[in-house]
Scaffold this active site. Structure first.
Site, PDB file in Angstrom:
ATOM      1  N   LYS A 172       0.791  -1.278   0.014  1.00  0.00           N
ATOM      2  CA  LYS A 172       0.069   0.038  -0.072  1.00  0.00           C
ATOM      3  C   LYS A 172       1.017   1.302  -0.138  1.00  0.00           C
ATOM      4  CE  LYS A 172      -1.544   3.088   2.427  1.00  0.00           C
ATOM      5  NZ  LYS A 172      -1.653   4.060   1.551  1.00  0.00           N
ATOM      6  N   GLY A 225       6.935   5.278   7.995  1.00  0.00           N
ATOM      7  CA  GLY A 225       6.031   6.549   8.056  1.00  0.00           C
ATOM      8  C   GLY A 225       6.137   7.208   9.358  1.00  0.00           C
ATOM      9  N   GLY A 230       2.878   4.554  13.144  1.00  0.00           N
ATOM     10  CA  GLY A 230       3.699   3.225  13.509  1.00  0.00           C
ATOM     11  C   GLY A 230       3.367   2.894  14.892  1.00  0.00           C
ATOM     12  N   GLU A 247       9.752   1.683  10.577  1.00  0.00           N
ATOM     13  CA  GLU A 247      10.577   2.841  10.654  1.00  0.00           C
ATOM     14  C   GLU A 247      10.081   4.216  10.741  1.00  0.00           C
ATOM     15  OE1 GLU A 247      13.894   2.679  10.821  1.00  0.00           O
ATOM     16  OE2 GLU A 247      14.110   0.687  10.896  1.00  0.00           O
ATOM     17  N   CYS A 281      13.807  11.189   6.044  1.00  0.00           N
ATOM     18  CA  CYS A 281      13.929  10.810   7.262  1.00  0.00           C
ATOM     19  C   CYS A 281      15.360  11.111   7.956  1.00  0.00           C
ATOM     20  CB  CYS A 281      13.464   9.468   7.339  1.00  0.00           C
ATOM     21  SG  CYS A 281      14.405   8.365   6.457  1.00  0.00           S
ATOM     22  N   GLU A 382       9.883  16.573  15.264  1.00  0.00           N
ATOM     23  CA  GLU A 382      10.028  16.392  14.023  1.00  0.00           C
ATOM     24  C   GLU A 382       9.538  17.351  13.327  1.00  0.00           C
ATOM     25  OE1 GLU A 382       8.702  12.985  11.468  1.00  0.00           O
ATOM     26  OE2 GLU A 382      10.920  12.795  10.979  1.00  0.00           O
TER      27      GLU A 382
HETATM   28  P1  NAD Z   1       2.249   8.532   7.594  1.00  0.00           P
HETATM   29  O1  NAD Z   1       2.277   7.773   8.697  1.00  0.00           O
HETATM   30  O2  NAD Z   1       1.292   9.537   7.544  1.00  0.00           O
HETATM   31  O3  NAD Z   1       1.983   7.323   6.271  1.00  0.00           O
HETATM   32  C1  NAD Z   1       2.950   6.375   5.885  1.00  0.00           C
HETATM   33  C2  NAD Z   1       2.166   5.368   5.178  1.00  0.00           C
HETATM   34  O4  NAD Z   1       1.283   4.862   6.238  1.00  0.00           O
HETATM   35  C3  NAD Z   1       1.173   6.034   4.138  1.00  0.00           C
HETATM   36  O5  NAD Z   1       1.038   5.011   3.085  1.00  0.00           O
HETATM   37  C4  NAD Z   1      -0.204   6.046   4.722  1.00  0.00           C
HETATM   38  O6  NAD Z   1      -1.288   5.866   3.925  1.00  0.00           O
HETATM   39  C5  NAD Z   1      -0.077   4.961   5.644  1.00  0.00           C
HETATM   40  N1  NAD Z   1      -1.050   5.100   6.578  1.00  0.00           N
HETATM   41  C6  NAD Z   1      -1.715   6.307   7.222  1.00  0.00           C
HETATM   42  N2  NAD Z   1      -2.584   5.899   8.260  1.00  0.00           N
HETATM   43  C7  NAD Z   1      -2.327   4.763   8.609  1.00  0.00           C
HETATM   44  C8  NAD Z   1      -2.860   3.751   9.441  1.00  0.00           C
HETATM   45  N3  NAD Z   1      -3.839   4.224  10.388  1.00  0.00           N
HETATM   46  N4  NAD Z   1      -2.592   2.439   9.561  1.00  0.00           N
HETATM   47  C9  NAD Z   1      -2.023   2.074   8.335  1.00  0.00           C
HETATM   48  N5  NAD Z   1      -1.274   2.736   7.526  1.00  0.00           N
HETATM   49  C10 NAD Z   1      -1.627   3.926   7.546  1.00  0.00           C
HETATM   50  O7  NAD Z   1       3.793   9.128   7.210  1.00  0.00           O
HETATM   51  P2  NAD Z   1       4.080  10.063   5.952  1.00  0.00           P
HETATM   52  O8  NAD Z   1       3.684  11.404   6.232  1.00  0.00           O
HETATM   53  O9  NAD Z   1       3.650   9.410   4.647  1.00  0.00           O
HETATM   54  O10 NAD Z   1       5.728  10.043   5.729  1.00  0.00           O
HETATM   55  C11 NAD Z   1       6.472  10.863   6.803  1.00  0.00           C
HETATM   56  C12 NAD Z   1       7.122  10.186   8.035  1.00  0.00           C
HETATM   57  O11 NAD Z   1       7.794   9.010   7.607  1.00  0.00           O
HETATM   58  C13 NAD Z   1       8.092  11.075   8.663  1.00  0.00           C
HETATM   59  O12 NAD Z   1       7.963  10.958   9.953  1.00  0.00           O
HETATM   60  C14 NAD Z   1       9.288  10.425   8.414  1.00  0.00           C
HETATM   61  O13 NAD Z   1      10.490  10.730   9.331  1.00  0.00           O
HETATM   62  C15 NAD Z   1       9.033   9.183   8.066  1.00  0.00           C
HETATM   63  N6  NAD Z   1       9.995   8.157   7.462  1.00  0.00           N
HETATM   64  C16 NAD Z   1      10.758   7.448   8.155  1.00  0.00           C
HETATM   65  C17 NAD Z   1      11.707   6.738   7.433  1.00  0.00           C
HETATM   66  C18 NAD Z   1      12.511   5.774   7.974  1.00  0.00           C
HETATM   67  O14 NAD Z   1      13.443   4.976   7.523  1.00  0.00           O
HETATM   68  N7  NAD Z   1      12.899   5.979   9.384  1.00  0.00           N
HETATM   69  C19 NAD Z   1      12.074   6.954   6.133  1.00  0.00           C
HETATM   70  C20 NAD Z   1      11.026   7.744   5.618  1.00  0.00           C
HETATM   71  C21 NAD Z   1      10.050   8.508   6.078  1.00  0.00           C
END
Ligand code: NAD
Length: 480
Positions: A172, A225, A230, A247, A281, A382
């Protein structure tokens, strides 16, 4: 306008309600329409993956690798188009998008090759004529949830090891940039991956995330994310005792010491803080500078940052693209207001860019706050945008204390020419990814990737460590 369908059991499903994938540098442009997946789609995808699993798992790993090699070739043949689409949907500059597309190709090749190398353990037994060994086996159906900021590299560094280990997959992608992941799935389809081995369902994170976690065939979920999502996945997935890998966010420090290579350190901090609009990230969001060079360093940082060009990443000479969407822009601007209250006026930036083409996109000036202290929110939370907090450290020990005073522990960097301090940093810094005299962002796929503390949960991604999540052991004792 092309409608990009979901991919379930080897078929593209192009009917149903859609959502828009818009260009954050020019919101008049819709890059594509995506079919909004439902709970039923997720269930069907998980079932298709379960059905495909036994045959895929039984295929010799080098033959699975051959399909990944073929997909890498296909992506390479579409390299320019895929990179340009990535810039249009995510906003990063074209050179950055090309770098990421190249990385995805290399990740595919790396894990394709692992198909011929994947080993287990063979050790001597204490008993006579007993042969003992442990072989790797796949887990089953694996769910992958990916963010928008590395829209092809992250799907790739989850998919490739999952597939080479013999798992089948439901992915997804993030709704802000689903096309890059779609192109990866398309390449695997065109490479002849058997039906059901990989399934793609786009749409609402909350709806599809819950559906994925509750789909009976799913045995493991790898997520990248935000912390909030998470933590939610951790709670929900634990109810079903799923294997999970999370992550999440960071508040990454770069420590700049008196003995650094001054000019190179300025470049490294500017690169890590602002390139990709600070939306990596591993981006630096805290520069912790030793007292002896603090004033001089801050002045140089501001001078260099003022030269950065912000604009549409498709244009030559642009350093920084837009924020990915309106919500991200709002978060960044809100934090800039918080910063102004906490630390006073920023030394540069601090505003949304407006006028002309800027009005069509989510552009914000790269922003530097100086004399930020540990208690301030801009030092702790963040922001995920081009906002840098510069903090003064009395000495190296103080810099380490400040750097480690975060709940996060994703990446960290030190700029120093003193070998002992560098090693003290390497052994004392609480982060999963360390760089020395390099930007804090910019990792390669051949080594483990991931954080510590609140940034991550579960085994590391990438490199040889990727197999720790995507496979299990079967241990054999054999008397002959
Ligand atoms: P997000 O958590 O909003 O979304 C990430 C994914 O999760 C998307 O596909 C989203 O549709 C999905 N999602 C949203 N709500 C959900 C739920 N309730 N259940 C399951 N899935 C759900 O994050 P984002 O805004 O897309 O990404 C930015 C974040 O990601 C930042 O905090 C960044 O630090 C982090 N990030 C971390 C790494 C790493 O390797 N540590 C790498 C890239 C980004």
């Amino acid at each position: 306008m092309q409608t990009f369908g979901n991919y379930i059991n080897g078929e593209w499903i192009t009917t149903g309600d859609t959502f828009e994938d818009r260009n954050p540098a020019n919101t008049d442009e819709v890059v594509g329409l995506f079919v909004k997946g439902s709970v039923a789609d997720m269930d069907r995808a998980a079932e298709a993956a379960a059905e495909a699993f036994p045959k895929w798992a039984a295929m010799a790993a080098p033959n699975r690798g051959a399909i990944l090699f073929k997909a890498a070739e296909i992506l390479d043949s579409r390299f320019e188009a895929i990179a340009a689409e990535m810039t249009r949907e995510e906003g990063k500059t074209l050179p950055e998008a090309k770098g990421e597309t190249r990385r995805a190709i290399n990740i595919l090749k790396y894990f394709a090759g692992e198909g011929s190398r994947m080993g287990g353990h063979l050790v001597p037994s204490e008993r006579d004529r007993v042969h003992m060994f442990a072989i790797r086996k796949p887990i089953g159906v694996v769910g992958l949830i990916t963010p928008w900021n590395f829209p092809i590299a992250i799907p790739c560094w989850k998919l490739a090891p999952a597939l080479i280990c013999g798992n089948t997959v439901v992915i997804k992608p993030a709704s802000a940039s689903p096309l890059s992941a779609w192109r990866l799935v398309e390449a695997l389809h065109d490479a002849g991956i058997p039906k059901g081995v990989i399934n793609f369902v786009a749409g609402s994170g909350a709806t599809l995330g819950a559906a994925m976690i509750n789909a009976k065939p799913v045995k493991a979920v790898s997520f990248t994310g935000s912390d909030k999502t998470g933590k939610w996945i951790h709670t929900e997935a634990s109810k079903r005792m799923l294997r999970i890998q999370l992550e999440m966010g960071g508040k990454n420090p770069t420590i700049v010491l008196n003995d650094c290579d001054f000019n190179a350190s300025v470049e490294n901090v500017v690169n890590a803080a602002f390139f990709s609009t600070g939306q990596k990230c591993t981006a630096t969001s805290r520069a912790i500078v030793e007292d002896g060079i603090y004033d001089q360093f801050v002045a140089a940082l501001v001078e260099r940052t003022k030269k950065l060009k912000t604009g549409n990443g498709m244009e030559a000479g642009i350093d920084i693209g837009p924020a990915v969407d309106e919500a991200a822009l709002k978060t960044i601007l809100d934090y800039i207001e918080i910063g102004k209250k906490e630390a006073g006026a920023p030394l540069c930036g601090g505003n949304r860019l407006t006028g002309g083409a800027y009005d069509k996109g989510y552009f914000v000036e790269p922003t530097i706050f100086a004399d930020v202290t540990e208690d301030m929110r801009i030092a702790k939370e963040e922001i995920f945008g081009p906002v840098l907090a510069v903090m003064r450290a009395k000495d190296f020990a103080d810099a380490m204390r400040i750097a480690n005073g975060s709940e996060y522990g994703l990446s960290a960097s030190v700029q120093s020419s003193n070998v002992s301090r560098v090693f003290d940093f390497v052994y004392g810094m609480e982060a999963g990814l360390l760089t020395v005299n390099l930007p804090s962002a910019g990792v390669e796929y051949q080594l483990p990737f991931g954080g510590t503390k609140d940034s991550s949960f579960g085994p590391k991604e990438q490199g040889p460590a990727a197999f720790d999540f995507y496979s299990d052991y079967k241990t054999v004792y054999l008397k002959y």
